[in-house]
Design an enzyme around this catalytic site. Structure first.
Site, mmCIF file in Angstrom:
data_model
loop_
_atom_site.group_PDB
_atom_site.id
_atom_site.type_symbol
_atom_site.label_atom_id
_atom_site.label_comp_id
_atom_site.label_asym_id
_atom_site.label_seq_id
_atom_site.Cartn_x
_atom_site.Cartn_y
_atom_site.Cartn_z
ATOM 1 N N SER A 20 -16.325 1.900 22.322
ATOM 2 C CA SER A 20 -17.691 2.422 22.404
ATOM 3 C C SER A 20 -18.276 2.075 23.764
ATOM 4 O O SER A 20 -17.913 1.053 24.372
ATOM 5 C CB SER A 20 -18.575 1.796 21.323
ATOM 6 N N TYR A 40 -21.614 -5.786 17.154
ATOM 7 C CA TYR A 40 -20.785 -4.571 17.240
ATOM 8 C C TYR A 40 -20.328 -4.358 18.683
ATOM 9 O O TYR A 40 -19.148 -4.108 18.946
ATOM 10 C CB TYR A 40 -21.625 -3.385 16.752
HETATM 11 P P1 NAP Z 1 -18.404 7.084 10.532
HETATM 12 O O1 NAP Z 1 -18.918 8.479 10.609
HETATM 13 O O2 NAP Z 1 -19.289 6.009 10.000
HETATM 14 O O3 NAP Z 1 -17.031 7.111 9.706
HETATM 15 C C1 NAP Z 1 -16.424 5.913 9.406
HETATM 16 C C2 NAP Z 1 -15.019 6.180 8.889
HETATM 17 O O4 NAP Z 1 -14.334 4.931 8.833
HETATM 18 C C3 NAP Z 1 -14.978 6.762 7.498
HETATM 19 O O5 NAP Z 1 -13.857 7.624 7.421
HETATM 20 C C4 NAP Z 1 -14.782 5.526 6.625
HETATM 21 O O6 NAP Z 1 -14.098 5.779 5.405
HETATM 22 C C5 NAP Z 1 -13.876 4.716 7.504
HETATM 23 N N1 NAP Z 1 -13.889 3.268 7.246
HETATM 24 C C6 NAP Z 1 -14.924 2.400 7.396
HETATM 25 N N2 NAP Z 1 -14.520 1.151 7.094
HETATM 26 C C7 NAP Z 1 -13.203 1.253 6.764
HETATM 27 C C8 NAP Z 1 -12.229 0.308 6.368
HETATM 28 N N3 NAP Z 1 -12.512 -1.006 6.243
HETATM 29 N N4 NAP Z 1 -10.975 0.746 6.088
HETATM 30 C C9 NAP Z 1 -10.656 2.056 6.214
HETATM 31 N N5 NAP Z 1 -11.544 3.004 6.578
HETATM 32 C C10 NAP Z 1 -12.804 2.587 6.854
HETATM 33 O O7 NAP Z 1 -17.918 6.573 11.963
HETATM 34 P P2 NAP Z 1 -17.846 7.332 13.391
HETATM 35 O O8 NAP Z 1 -19.207 7.410 13.973
HETATM 36 O O9 NAP Z 1 -17.010 8.546 13.271
HETATM 37 O O10 NAP Z 1 -17.087 6.220 14.235
HETATM 38 C C11 NAP Z 1 -15.696 6.256 14.479
HETATM 39 C C12 NAP Z 1 -15.409 5.276 15.602
HETATM 40 O O11 NAP Z 1 -16.130 5.689 16.765
HETATM 41 C C13 NAP Z 1 -15.852 3.839 15.333
HETATM 42 O O12 NAP Z 1 -14.906 2.930 15.859
HETATM 43 C C14 NAP Z 1 -17.156 3.724 16.087
HETATM 44 O O13 NAP Z 1 -17.444 2.401 16.450
HETATM 45 C C15 NAP Z 1 -16.857 4.594 17.275
HETATM 46 N N6 NAP Z 1 -18.054 5.071 17.958
HETATM 47 C C16 NAP Z 1 -18.916 5.916 17.352
HETATM 48 C C17 NAP Z 1 -20.059 6.352 18.032
HETATM 49 C C18 NAP Z 1 -21.057 7.288 17.427
HETATM 50 O O14 NAP Z 1 -22.122 7.516 18.049
HETATM 51 N N7 NAP Z 1 -20.793 7.868 16.259
HETATM 52 C C19 NAP Z 1 -20.290 5.879 19.325
HETATM 53 C C20 NAP Z 1 -19.385 5.014 19.911
HETATM 54 C C21 NAP Z 1 -18.278 4.625 19.215
HETATM 55 P P3 NAP Z 1 -14.910 6.231 4.039
HETATM 56 O O15 NAP Z 1 -15.322 7.672 4.280
HETATM 57 O O16 NAP Z 1 -13.915 6.088 2.969
HETATM 58 O O17 NAP Z 1 -16.093 5.320 3.941
#
Ligand code: NAP
Length: 246
Positions: free
Chosen positions: A141, A155
């Protein structure tokens, strides 16, 4: 057909990556934790386009679950690619309100999980272990650079650890046929912001982003797929920021 495992692929960036990976010809293993319905929707989208998808339930913060998931992948085919995509954040707060339990949850899900998943992938992909090589992409991130003050420094620190992990691991396995790179998204429209207590966070911040908009999960997926592809064959230990210029 190459096999890819994407952690946290039921929603958000992981789901978009799974769908794009299938379009690029991968056999896709979709890991999810609780939301089976969402994972099945991603698999359904892939299959409707003629792709191949498998669901892998498991908590990546559990070493036993990760080991079981990789054994399930073994029964599908040799692993070629891993995307360490799972990342969690908790309610926005300041450092003086963060206890050890929360730190432990965040670090287990965001950092320890990456080590354990990468370990299992290396044991299968490294030419040193008889594998055919492969690629790993860690989803970090921009918080690793900004520190997320007043929101979730825990985080941000976990993402800083992930970047150091990417750098170190990439050098460790560079001559074993494995490339390790990272992507650092900025503000992307997914459910993660609701976990922090502010579902509308991207729209609040939008005007401070040079491109004046948030990003879409598909825009992150494009960078991940490039880093996994032969198109990036001389890149390892590097990072792509996907931030609209922020
Ligand atoms: P998200 O929409 O919250 O989705 C989270 C996903 O991770 C879901 O598929 C969830 O599964 C799964 N998950 C959570 N905990 C888990 C665990 N312990 N074991 C297995 N699966 C797990 O997240 P996102 O925004 O797409 O983020 C994805 C990545 O991008 C993360 O590393 C985040 O830090 C990074 N990121 C995101 C942003 C942003 O603005 N969105 C910015 C920078 C970085 P379930 O559906 O089963 O709950």
């Amino acid at each position: 057909m190459k096999t890819i495992l994407i952690t946290g692929a039921s929603r958000g960036i992981g789901a978009a990556t799974a769908i794009l990976a299938a379009e690029r010809g991968y056999r896709v293993c979709i890991n999810y934790h609780h939301n089976q319905t969402a994972a099945e929707q991603v698999a359904g989208t892939i299959r409707a386009k003629g792709g191949t998808a498998f669901l892998l339930q498991g908590d990546v913060s559990s070493e036993a679950d990760v080991c079981r998931m990789f054994r399930e992948v073994d029964s599908i085919g040799p692993l070629h690619a891993l995307v360490n995509n799972v990342g969690i954040l908790e309610k926005q707060t300041r450092v003086e309100n963060i206890d050890a339990e929360r730190l432990s949850r965040v670090l287990r899900s965001n950092v320890i999980s990456c080590f354990i998943c990468a370990r299992e992938a290396i044991r299968r992909m490294s030419v040193k272990h008889g594998g055919a090589g492969g690629a790993i992409v860690n989803v970090s991130s921009i918080a690793a650079r900004t520190g997320s003050p007043g929101e979730y420094v825990d985080y941000a620190a976990s993402k800083g650890a992930m970047d150091a992990f990417t750098t170190g691991l990439s050098k460790e396995v560079a001559d074993e046929g494995i490339r390790v790179n990272g992507v650092r998204p900025g503000f992307i429209y997914t459910d993660i912001h609701a976990s922090g207590g502010e579902p509308g966070r991207v729209d609040r911040i939008r005007d401070t982003i040079p491109m004046k908009r948030g990003g879409q999960p598909e825009e992150v997926a494009e960078a991940i797929l490039w880093l996994l592809s032969d198109g990036s064959s001389f890149s390892t230990g590097t990072f792509i920021d996907i931030t609209g210029g922020r």
